[in-house]
Design a protein around this motif. Structure first.
Motif, mmCIF file in Angstrom:
data_model
loop_
_atom_site.group_PDB
_atom_site.id
_atom_site.type_symbol
_atom_site.label_atom_id
_atom_site.label_comp_id
_atom_site.label_asym_id
_atom_site.label_seq_id
_atom_site.Cartn_x
_atom_site.Cartn_y
_atom_site.Cartn_z
ATOM 1 N N ILE A 203 -4.278 8.655 -38.794
ATOM 2 C CA ILE A 203 -4.255 9.884 -38.274
ATOM 3 C C ILE A 203 -5.501 10.677 -38.312
ATOM 4 O O ILE A 203 -5.761 11.530 -37.466
ATOM 5 C CB ILE A 203 -2.957 10.483 -38.345
ATOM 6 C CG1 ILE A 203 -1.792 9.755 -37.836
ATOM 7 C CG2 ILE A 203 -2.654 12.023 -37.858
ATOM 8 C CD1 ILE A 203 -0.170 10.071 -38.236
ATOM 9 N N GLY A 204 -5.876 10.938 -39.658
ATOM 10 C CA GLY A 204 -6.860 11.727 -40.013
ATOM 11 C C GLY A 204 -8.279 11.235 -39.391
ATOM 12 O O GLY A 204 -8.970 12.309 -38.859
ATOM 13 N N ALA A 205 -8.355 10.064 -39.046
ATOM 14 C CA ALA A 205 -9.581 9.735 -38.678
ATOM 15 C C ALA A 205 -9.632 9.738 -37.213
ATOM 16 O O ALA A 205 -10.510 10.344 -36.546
ATOM 17 C CB ALA A 205 -9.850 8.232 -38.701
ATOM 18 N N ALA A 206 -8.652 9.927 -36.416
ATOM 19 C CA ALA A 206 -8.385 9.965 -35.024
ATOM 20 C C ALA A 206 -8.547 11.665 -34.640
ATOM 21 O O ALA A 206 -9.200 11.782 -33.861
ATOM 22 C CB ALA A 206 -6.969 9.573 -34.433
ATOM 23 N N ALA A 207 -7.954 12.299 -35.563
ATOM 24 C CA ALA A 207 -8.214 13.796 -35.390
ATOM 25 C C ALA A 207 -9.749 14.079 -35.646
ATOM 26 O O ALA A 207 -10.133 15.043 -34.734
ATOM 27 C CB ALA A 207 -7.239 14.653 -36.419
ATOM 28 N N LEU A 208 -10.358 13.728 -36.601
ATOM 29 C CA LEU A 208 -11.494 13.856 -36.810
ATOM 30 C C LEU A 208 -12.501 13.631 -35.889
ATOM 31 O O LEU A 208 -13.531 14.080 -35.411
ATOM 32 C CB LEU A 208 -11.957 13.223 -38.208
ATOM 33 C CG LEU A 208 -13.648 13.317 -38.799
ATOM 34 C CD1 LEU A 208 -13.885 15.054 -38.638
ATOM 35 C CD2 LEU A 208 -13.968 12.658 -39.822
ATOM 36 N N THR A 209 -12.287 12.286 -35.353
ATOM 37 C CA THR A 209 -12.866 11.640 -34.188
ATOM 38 C C THR A 209 -12.873 12.610 -32.924
ATOM 39 O O THR A 209 -13.916 12.711 -32.205
ATOM 40 C CB THR A 209 -12.772 10.330 -33.839
ATOM 41 O OG1 THR A 209 -12.929 9.323 -34.806
ATOM 42 C CG2 THR A 209 -13.612 9.726 -32.703
ATOM 43 N N ALA A 210 -11.621 12.968 -32.561
ATOM 44 C CA ALA A 210 -11.145 14.044 -31.443
ATOM 45 C C ALA A 210 -12.011 15.314 -31.588
ATOM 46 O O ALA A 210 -12.502 15.880 -30.926
ATOM 47 C CB ALA A 210 -9.764 14.287 -31.189
ATOM 48 N N TRP A 211 -12.052 15.867 -32.807
ATOM 49 C CA TRP A 211 -12.658 17.050 -33.145
ATOM 50 C C TRP A 211 -14.289 17.060 -32.831
ATOM 51 O O TRP A 211 -14.891 17.835 -32.321
ATOM 52 C CB TRP A 211 -12.616 17.344 -34.686
ATOM 53 C CG TRP A 211 -13.209 18.928 -34.913
ATOM 54 C CD1 TRP A 211 -12.579 20.151 -34.692
ATOM 55 C CD2 TRP A 211 -14.448 18.992 -35.645
ATOM 56 N NE1 TRP A 211 -13.538 21.155 -35.221
ATOM 57 C CE2 TRP A 211 -14.554 20.526 -35.538
ATOM 58 C CE3 TRP A 211 -15.336 18.170 -36.077
ATOM 59 C CZ2 TRP A 211 -15.937 20.802 -36.241
ATOM 60 C CZ3 TRP A 211 -16.578 18.480 -36.771
ATOM 61 C CH2 TRP A 211 -16.849 20.029 -36.639
ATOM 62 N N PHE B 216 -5.284 3.392 -33.756
ATOM 63 C CA PHE B 216 -6.315 4.441 -33.641
ATOM 64 C C PHE B 216 -6.728 4.858 -32.348
ATOM 65 O O PHE B 216 -6.816 6.232 -32.525
ATOM 66 C CB PHE B 216 -7.485 4.018 -34.760
ATOM 67 C CG PHE B 216 -8.539 5.047 -34.525
ATOM 68 C CD1 PHE B 216 -8.805 6.133 -35.184
ATOM 69 C CD2 PHE B 216 -9.698 4.490 -33.646
ATOM 70 C CE1 PHE B 216 -10.179 6.765 -35.087
ATOM 71 C CE2 PHE B 216 -10.783 5.228 -33.421
ATOM 72 C CZ PHE B 216 -10.942 6.592 -34.042
ATOM 73 N N VAL B 217 -7.075 3.914 -31.649
ATOM 74 C CA VAL B 217 -7.417 4.251 -30.324
ATOM 75 C C VAL B 217 -6.390 5.243 -29.587
ATOM 76 O O VAL B 217 -6.615 6.234 -28.803
ATOM 77 C CB VAL B 217 -7.949 3.117 -29.469
ATOM 78 C CG1 VAL B 217 -8.180 3.420 -28.057
ATOM 79 C CG2 VAL B 217 -9.283 2.414 -30.089
ATOM 80 N N SER B 218 -5.027 4.656 -29.684
ATOM 81 C CA SER B 218 -4.086 5.439 -29.007
ATOM 82 C C SER B 218 -3.824 6.837 -29.273
ATOM 83 O O SER B 218 -3.600 7.776 -28.640
ATOM 84 C CB SER B 218 -2.840 4.679 -28.617
ATOM 85 O OG SER B 218 -2.285 4.524 -30.128
ATOM 86 N N THR B 219 -3.978 6.903 -30.693
ATOM 87 C CA THR B 219 -3.778 8.274 -31.236
ATOM 88 C C THR B 219 -4.936 9.125 -31.063
ATOM 89 O O THR B 219 -4.850 10.372 -30.826
ATOM 90 C CB THR B 219 -3.797 8.112 -32.707
ATOM 91 O OG1 THR B 219 -2.676 7.339 -33.129
ATOM 92 C CG2 THR B 219 -3.283 9.371 -33.535
ATOM 93 N N LEU B 220 -6.157 8.714 -31.043
ATOM 94 C CA LEU B 220 -7.371 9.455 -30.592
ATOM 95 C C LEU B 220 -7.312 10.024 -29.147
ATOM 96 O O LEU B 220 -7.464 10.964 -28.852
ATOM 97 C CB LEU B 220 -8.744 8.427 -30.872
ATOM 98 C CG LEU B 220 -9.991 8.906 -29.875
ATOM 99 C CD1 LEU B 220 -10.212 10.265 -30.703
ATOM 100 C CD2 LEU B 220 -10.846 7.973 -29.998
ATOM 101 N N GLY B 221 -6.624 9.131 -28.244
ATOM 102 C CA GLY B 221 -6.442 9.437 -26.765
ATOM 103 C C GLY B 221 -5.650 10.678 -26.652
ATOM 104 O O GLY B 221 -5.665 11.492 -26.086
#
Length: 219
Positions: A171-179, A46-51
């Motif tokens: 992936i969805g959680a990472a995209a939402l957190t980035a947004w 999750f962290v790597s995808t968030l970045g």
């Protein structure tokens, strides 16, 4: 974010290759630590995808989606071309069975979630790398088991539905957190590109570290 954490993330982003190598090395020489970190694999992914999502803004991502030929070419190469090349090398060089299986399974796996950050380090297109890695990862539960059986003779006990849901959730959680970060801390994201790379690098290093035991299964 305080200055110390920001500086640490920035340093990680500027020294990405060294940290990635360090994560793999620690996992190899300290299997007990790697085994303890294995339950955190999902968090590390999750962290790597968030970045990776933080490295690419929405406009750049949408612009890259217009060039469907490039996306299709990269997906075809990463999903089929790279494993086929590895299979050809394995057939030509005839390494030991364990090494051959490891090489084939490694190349069959989808691109890492932090591919966008790695693309930045290599001077390549971050939006294209992110888009290709997301699509290949979501499709992996469907293509990975049959290709592994055909090319490596490996029977992967994967529930495609459950794995797809889990990958989609990460992936969805990472995209939402980035947004959310871009919306409420957009200035920090824009002014600290190295820190965004650092987030992806730390997540990927942790993934590489904990994956050491995952690759050894129940041994």
């Amino acid at each position: 974010m305080n200055a110390g954490a920001n500086a640490l993330l920035g340093r990680a982003g500027r020294n990405g290759p060294a940290l990635l190598c360090g994560g793999v090395l620690i996992g190899v020489v300290a299997p007990t630590l790697a085994d303890a970190a294995r339950p955190l694999m999902g968090v590390a992914v999750f962290v790597s995808t968030l970045g990776a999502f933080l490295k690419v803004d929405g406009a750049a991502f949408r612009a890259e989606m217009v060039d469907r030929r490039s996306i299709l070419a990269i997906l075809t190469w990463s999903v089929f071309g790279v494993p086929l090349l590895a299979y050809t090398l394995v057939q030509a060089l005839q390494p030991g069975p364990d090494l051959a299986l490891g090489l084939l399974l490694c190349t069959l796996a989808p691109p890492v979630g932090s591919a966008a950050a790695i693309a930045v380090m290599l001077g390549l297109s971050a939006p294209l790398a992110l888009l290709a890695s997301v699509l290949a990862t979501l499709a992996a539960p469907l293509y990975l088991p049959p290709l592994a059986a055909i090319m490596a003779g490996a029977e992967l006990a994967i529930d495609p539905h459950a794995m797809s849901l889990r990958l989609g959730a990460i992936i969805g959680a990472a995209a939402l957190t980035a947004w959310l970060l871009r919306r409420y801390a957009g200035r920090w994201v824009a002014e600290n590109p190295n820190a965004m790379t650092g987030i992806a690098v730390i997540g990927l290093a942790a993934t590489s570290f904990s994956a050491r035991t995952s690759s050894n299964g129940g041994k």
